[in-house]
Scaffold this motif. Structure first.
Motif, PDB file in Angstrom:
ATOM      1  N   ALA A 202      12.960  15.401  46.307  1.00 25.42           N
ATOM      2  CA  ALA A 202      12.554  14.713  45.603  1.00 25.42           C
ATOM      3  C   ALA A 202      13.326  15.463  44.390  1.00 25.42           C
ATOM      4  CB  ALA A 202      10.747  15.143  44.998  1.00 25.42           C
ATOM      5  N   THR A 208      12.759   5.659  41.503  1.00 24.93           N
ATOM      6  CA  THR A 208      11.029   5.874  41.198  1.00 24.93           C
ATOM      7  C   THR A 208      10.984   6.729  39.793  1.00 24.93           C
ATOM      8  OG1 THR A 208      10.879   6.572  43.328  1.00 24.93           O
ATOM      9  CG2 THR A 208      10.240   4.131  43.552  1.00 24.93           C
ATOM     10  N   HIS A 247       6.073   4.626  48.052  1.00 24.91           N
ATOM     11  CA  HIS A 247       5.105   5.871  47.647  1.00 24.91           C
ATOM     12  C   HIS A 247       3.461   5.193  48.398  1.00 24.91           C
ATOM     13  CE1 HIS A 247       8.256   7.981  45.617  1.00 24.91           C
ATOM     14  NE2 HIS A 247       9.056   6.940  45.555  1.00 24.91           N
ATOM     15  N   SER A 248       2.785   6.002  48.454  1.00 29.94           N
ATOM     16  CA  SER A 248       1.359   6.341  48.581  1.00 29.94           C
ATOM     17  C   SER A 248       0.877   7.540  48.516  1.00 29.94           C
ATOM     18  CB  SER A 248       1.279   6.368  50.026  1.00 29.94           C
ATOM     19  OG  SER A 248       1.693   6.531  50.839  1.00 29.94           O
ATOM     20  N   LYS A 268       6.756  10.790  49.673  1.00 32.85           N
ATOM     21  CA  LYS A 268       5.544   9.637  49.343  1.00 32.85           C
ATOM     22  C   LYS A 268       4.774   9.967  48.395  1.00 32.85           C
ATOM     23  CE  LYS A 268       5.531   7.391  53.457  1.00 32.85           C
ATOM     24  NZ  LYS A 268       6.319   5.793  53.460  1.00 32.85           N
ATOM     25  N   GLU A 269       4.295  10.854  48.215  1.00 31.85           N
ATOM     26  CA  GLU A 269       3.141  11.686  47.040  1.00 31.85           C
ATOM     27  C   GLU A 269       4.370  12.330  46.356  1.00 31.85           C
ATOM     28  OE1 GLU A 269       0.581  13.107  45.036  1.00 31.85           O
ATOM     29  OE2 GLU A 269      -0.602  12.216  46.956  1.00 31.85           O
ATOM     30  N   SER A 270       5.415  12.618  46.636  1.00 32.48           N
ATOM     31  CA  SER A 270       6.174  14.393  45.356  1.00 32.48           C
ATOM     32  C   SER A 270       7.034  12.973  44.483  1.00 32.48           C
ATOM     33  CB  SER A 270       6.001  15.488  46.085  1.00 32.48           C
ATOM     34  OG  SER A 270       6.554  16.260  44.512  1.00 32.48           O
ATOM     35  N   ILE A 271       7.310  12.503  43.954  1.00 33.97           N
ATOM     36  CA  ILE A 271       8.685  11.690  43.068  1.00 33.97           C
ATOM     37  C   ILE A 271       9.882  12.442  42.650  1.00 33.97           C
ATOM     38  CG2 ILE A 271       8.879   9.758  41.854  1.00 33.97           C
ATOM     39  CD1 ILE A 271       6.168   8.722  42.337  1.00 33.97           C
ATOM     40  N   ARG A 383       3.793  13.075  40.302  1.00 27.94           N
ATOM     41  CA  ARG A 383       3.098  13.296  41.870  1.00 27.94           C
ATOM     42  C   ARG A 383       2.598  11.264  41.961  1.00 27.94           C
ATOM     43  NH1 ARG A 383      -1.082  14.240  43.177  1.00 27.94           N
ATOM     44  NH2 ARG A 383      -2.334  15.757  41.454  1.00 27.94           N
ATOM     45  N   TYR A 384       2.673  10.742  42.729  1.00 28.73           N
ATOM     46  CA  TYR A 384       2.383   9.107  42.956  1.00 28.73           C
ATOM     47  C   TYR A 384       0.938   9.313  41.845  1.00 28.73           C
ATOM     48  CZ  TYR A 384       1.497   4.563  44.588  1.00 28.73           C
ATOM     49  OH  TYR A 384       1.038   3.774  44.666  1.00 28.73           O
TER      50      TYR A 384
END
Length: 530
Positions: A202, A208, A247-248, A268-271, A383-384
């Motif tokens: 990230a 994203t 992402h999730s 997934k969480e930290s973009i 974050r997501y």
């Protein structure tokens, strides 16, 4: 930054200059004419643009933008804020050095971006490589402008480099023009940058990341400009992130922040994160200072010294409901007697709501060797969970509390109560909420989920709620906070806790233009009240 290469450090050195970064020029022995020639040099120049996110001057996310700039609201307050001048004590003047350091660091990043954009086409590299570097650079230039407009209001919009002294006299650009330029640059960058799966970390700007930050920019524009037309654009950008399928939510809330310290990426969480690394014994390579400042106080260097300068407010503590695991991770449930981590930790009394230390990042999870003041914990920029909450907010503003808006916020809440994502449960919001009631849930949920991540003050500003919130805090502290201090437990006492809120006035809705900038730029004008 962990992605910074040795040649990037060379680029930083050769592009340093005088203090006014609206007057930033390469020094003579290296000029744009003999740089930016190949992929290696373009990458070095790009890393130099990234570098200002975590500058060792502490003007950005190493300390000022992560702690001092967004602090002292209904979320957290600095211990002893009545004893010294600081931005988060609301008693600093326009000559305060950290206003100037932040301002110049952000414009340094813009200058570096402009130089790269102006010289990128002469490099002997493929169009694909050029476009990816161009996209990241456009985005970063826009992001630096976004931070400036968020804290200072009207600011000079710099879309070309400064190459002569005649170019340092620049008037402030109206806020709407700055927002529109930011949105234009970020939108252009979206098609150029890579997916986050290309990097698998990230630290670089991805599609994203662009989409999520664009949603944030549009929500800020909607609020600060009082223009509801931006809500639809914000929603559209959140959907690009949600529908990407990349992402999730991490099922374990605390693991997100352990990962930041342990040098683990969870894309997934930290973009998007600001990357830091520790002191290697020879030089300080963009180590952060927030990690030794915002945590459970202790004086033991060997186990990770922590100043514990910031504490949660009783208002935030009370926002968490029974069973919400986020409370005891974000807000310390224990303290170290006499600030000694070699002694057993002691649990706070259950009714102790004011003065608990912020505990979201804990130094024991850092994987690098400890340095007393500097560490390698990454700072989260997107974050997501934030994307889901932004979608819910934008959807509510456009269509009211639809099932889609409910589902987005309920996903975040189910994780907070350690319940399956698909389960309708007691964590879900009450049904049939009005638009206004749903917004109030969003407002509180953002406080609970994103506590201490630098969003609360700017959220209150865009909702036009900062002044009333600060006034309400005076009443809350006077009626609910203990009068006596308890330094060991983190509480400075009612008088000290009240001081920032007593100091606050409408002038503090914006930072002042630094005195040094006013003296150098004859076209610059000061913000009201300063």
């Amino acid at each position: 930054m962990k992605i910074l290469t040795a040649i990037a450090f060379l680029f930083l050195i050769i592009h340093s200059s005088c203090e006014n970064y609206l007057d930033t020029k390469p020094i003579n022995f290296v000029t744009p004419d003999n740089f930016y020639n190949n992929e290696e040099e373009l990458t070095a120049a790009l890393m130099a643009v990234y570098s200002e996110l975590g500058s060792t001057t502490d003007g950005t996310y190493s300390r000022f933008l992560s702690l001092e700039a967004p602090s002292s609201n209904d979320e957290m307050v600095r211990r002893g804020a009545n004893t010294e001048s600081a931005a988060d004590a609301y008693n600093a003047s326009a000559s305060y050095d950290r206003f100037f350091t932040s301002w110049t660091t952000l414009y340094s990043g813009i200058q570096r971006a402009n130089l790269l954009l102006e010289n990128i086409d002469k490099a002997l590299v493929t169009p694909d490589i050029k476009n990816k570097i161009r996209g990241e650079t456009l985005f970063l230039r826009a992001f630096y402008h976004f931070i400036l407009v968020s804290y200072w209001g009207d600011v000079p919009l710099k879309l070309s480099s400064t190459n002569s002294l005649n170019q340092i006299y620049i008037a402030r650009t109206p806020v709407k023009q700055v927002y529109d330029a930011v949105i234009k640059d970020m939108t252009a960058s979206y098609e150029l940058v890579d997916e986050i799966t290309t990097f698998n970390h990230a630290g670089r700007v991805s599609k994203t990341a662009v989409a999520g930050i664009l949603a944030r920019v549009c929500l800020h524009a909607a609020g600060r400009l009082r223009d509801a037309s931006y809500y639809q654009t914000a929603k559209d950008w959140t959907l690009k992130v949600i529908q990407s399928g990349i992402h999730s939510l991490n099922p374990d809330y605390k693991q997100i922040f352990i990962n930041h310290s342990a040098d683990i990426y969870d894309i997934k969480e930290s973009i998007w994160e600001v990357e830091f690394q520790h002191d290697n014994g020879l030089q300080r390579n963009e180590g952060e200072r927030f990690g030794s400042t915002i945590g459970i106080r202790n004086n033991d260097d060997k186990t990770g010294f922590m100043q514990g300068n910031y504490t949660a407010t009783g208002v935030l503590f009370s926002l968490y409901e029974q069973g919400d695991v986020r409370r005891d991770w974000n807000i310390a449930p224990f303290y170290y007697p006499n600030f000694d981590r070699n002694n057993p930790a002691v649990q706070y009394p259950s009714n102790y709501r004011w003065g608990r230390y912020v505990a979201k990042w804990r130094r024991e999870y850092q994987t690098k060797e400890y340095n007393k003041n500097f560490g390698g914990t990454n700072w989260p920029l997107l974050r997501y969970a934030d994307v889901l909450l932004m979608f819910a907010e934008a959807e509510n503003e456009i269509n009211g509390a639809t099932p889609q808006a409910y589902e987005a916020i309920n996903l975040v809440r189910r994780r907070a109560y350690q319940l399956p994502a698909e389960q309708n449960s007691t964590a879900d919001l009450p049904p049939n909420l009005s638009k206004e009631s749903f917004f109030n849930w969003i407002k509180d949920e953002r406080a609970r989920e994103l506590a201490f991540e630098g969003h609360r003050k700017l959220d209150l500003l865009r909702w036009n709620l900062l002044t009333t919130t600060m006034q309400q805090m005076l009443t809350q502290i006077t009626t609910t906070a203990p009068s006596g201090s308890n330094t060991n437990l983190g509480y400075s006492g009612r008088v000290a806790t009240l001081r920032p809120y007593q100091n606050f006035s409408n002038r503090d809705l914006l930072f002042p233009i630094p005195t040094q900038e006013l003296s150098l730029n004859s076209l610059m004008r000061q913000n009201t009240g300063w």
